[in-house]
Design an enzyme around this catalytic site. Structure first.
Site, PDB file in Angstrom:
ATOM      1  N   TYR A  96     -25.714 -15.890  -4.873  1.00 53.45           N
ATOM      2  CA  TYR A  96     -27.445 -15.727  -4.431  1.00 53.45           C
ATOM      3  C   TYR A  96     -28.474 -15.983  -5.701  1.00 53.45           C
ATOM      4  CZ  TYR A  96     -31.506 -12.893  -3.782  1.00 53.45           C
ATOM      5  OH  TYR A  96     -33.064 -11.974  -3.433  1.00 53.45           O
ATOM      6  N   LYS A 152     -31.071 -18.365  -6.784  1.00 49.20           N
ATOM      7  CA  LYS A 152     -32.562 -17.487  -7.472  1.00 49.20           C
ATOM      8  C   LYS A 152     -32.204 -18.758  -8.709  1.00 49.20           C
ATOM      9  CE  LYS A 152     -33.926 -15.076  -4.004  1.00 49.20           C
ATOM     10  NZ  LYS A 152     -34.649 -15.236  -3.330  1.00 49.20           N
TER      11      LYS A 152
END
Length: 244
Positions: free
Chosen positions: A156, A160
Site C-alpha cells: 500500500y 501511494k
C-alpha cells in the site's frame, strides 16, 4: 440532463467512503458526475440517488480501473459523447495488509493495480482532450502511508508513494497547458477501509486526537478542482490532523 452540464468530473472508486463524499462535493460545486465503481452497484445507486436528490447530475460508469481493456472501452464511450471531462479524481484503491515476509504476490498486485495501473488507464486517455482545451484538474488520492510508510503496508505504501511521484512528474508536463495535477494524502479517516485499523492506538499518535472525516477530504478535493486552485500544482496535501 447531460446536455445542461458544462463540466463533468470522473471520480473513480466512488461507491462509498472518500470517493462517494468527493462525488457529492463536486456535484454540489456544479459538476456533472461520472461515478465509477467496480462491482458494488447497490452502493453506487445510493450515491447516485443522493446526488440527484440534491439537484445534481450523475451517471454511473462501472469498470475495473486496473483492467486496461475495460477502462479503455468505458472511457472511449464517454469521449465519443458530448461530455467535457474537466476533473479527474483517481480515488480507486484497496489495501491488503500483511508483514512483508508474509506478503503474497497476489496481495502485491491487487493493491498496486488499482492505484498505479488505474492512474495510467484512467488518466492517459483524458489528458489530450484537456490539453486541447487548455484546462483541467487531475487529483490523485494518495495516503500518509505513501509519505512516511506504515508497518504491514509495504504494498500500500509503495502504491501511494508511486502515485505521488506520478503526480509531480505529470504536473511539470502539463503546467504550461493550464492543467493542474495534485495529490491528497489522507491520514486516518473514518471509512470502511479504516474500520479494522487499531484506531484507538493510532489516534493517540495524531496531534488533533481524532480521526478525519470523508467530507473533510472531499472538501479539500473540491478546492483543488476549483478555479481558486488554478496556481496550485505538483503538490501533495496531507490531511491528517498533524500526523506528518
Amino acid at each position: 440532463m447531460s446536455a445542461e452540464v458544462r463540466s463533468w468530473a470522473l471520480v473513480t472508486g466512488a461507491s462509498r467512503g472518500i470517493g462517494a463524499a468527493i462525488a457529492e462535493q463536486l456535484a454540489a460545486a456544479g459538476h456533472g458526475i461520472l461515478l465509477n465503481y467496480r462491482s458494488n452497484h447497490e452502493a453506487a445507486e445510493q450515491v447516485r440517488a443522493r446526488i440527484v436528490e440534491a439537484g445534481g447530475a450523475v451517471e454511473l460508469l462501472p469498470f475495473d480501473v486496473a483492467n486496461a481493456d475495460a477502462s479503455g472501452a468505458a472511457l472511449a464511450s464517454v469521449l465519443e459523447s458530448d461530455k467535457v471531462i474537466s476533473v479527474v479524481v483517481n480515488n480507486a484503491g484497496v489495501s491488503a495488509d500483511a508483514p512483508f515476509p508474509a506478503l503474497e504476490r497476489e496481495a502485491w498486485d491487487s493493491v498496486l493495480g488499482p492505484t498505479l495501473d488505474g492512474f495510467y488507464n484512467v488518466t492517459r486517455p483524458l489528458v489530450m482532450p484537456m490539453v486541447r482545451r487548455r484546462h483541467g484538474r487531475i487529483i490523485n488520492i494518495s495516503s500518509v502511508s505513501g509519505l512516511i510508510g506504515n508497518r504491514g503496508q509495504v504494498n500500500y505504501s509503495a502504491a501511494k508513494a508511486g502515485i505521488i511521484g506520478a503526480t509531480k512528474a505529470l504536473a511539470r508536463e502539463l503546467a504550461k497547458r493550464k492543467i493542474t495535477v495534485n495529490a491528497v494524502a489522507p491520514g486516518l479517516i473514518e471509512t470502511e477501509m479504516a474500520a479494522h485499523a487499531p484506531s484507538k492506538d493510532m489516534v493517540k499518535l495524531i496531534p488533533m486526537r481524532r480521526m478525519g472525516t470523508a467530507q473533510e477530504v472531499a472538501k479539500l478535493v473540491r478546492f483543488l478542482a476549483s478555479d481558486d486552485a488554478a496556481y496550485v500544482t505538483g503538490q501533495v496535501v496531507a490531511i491528517d490532523g498533524g500526523l506528518t
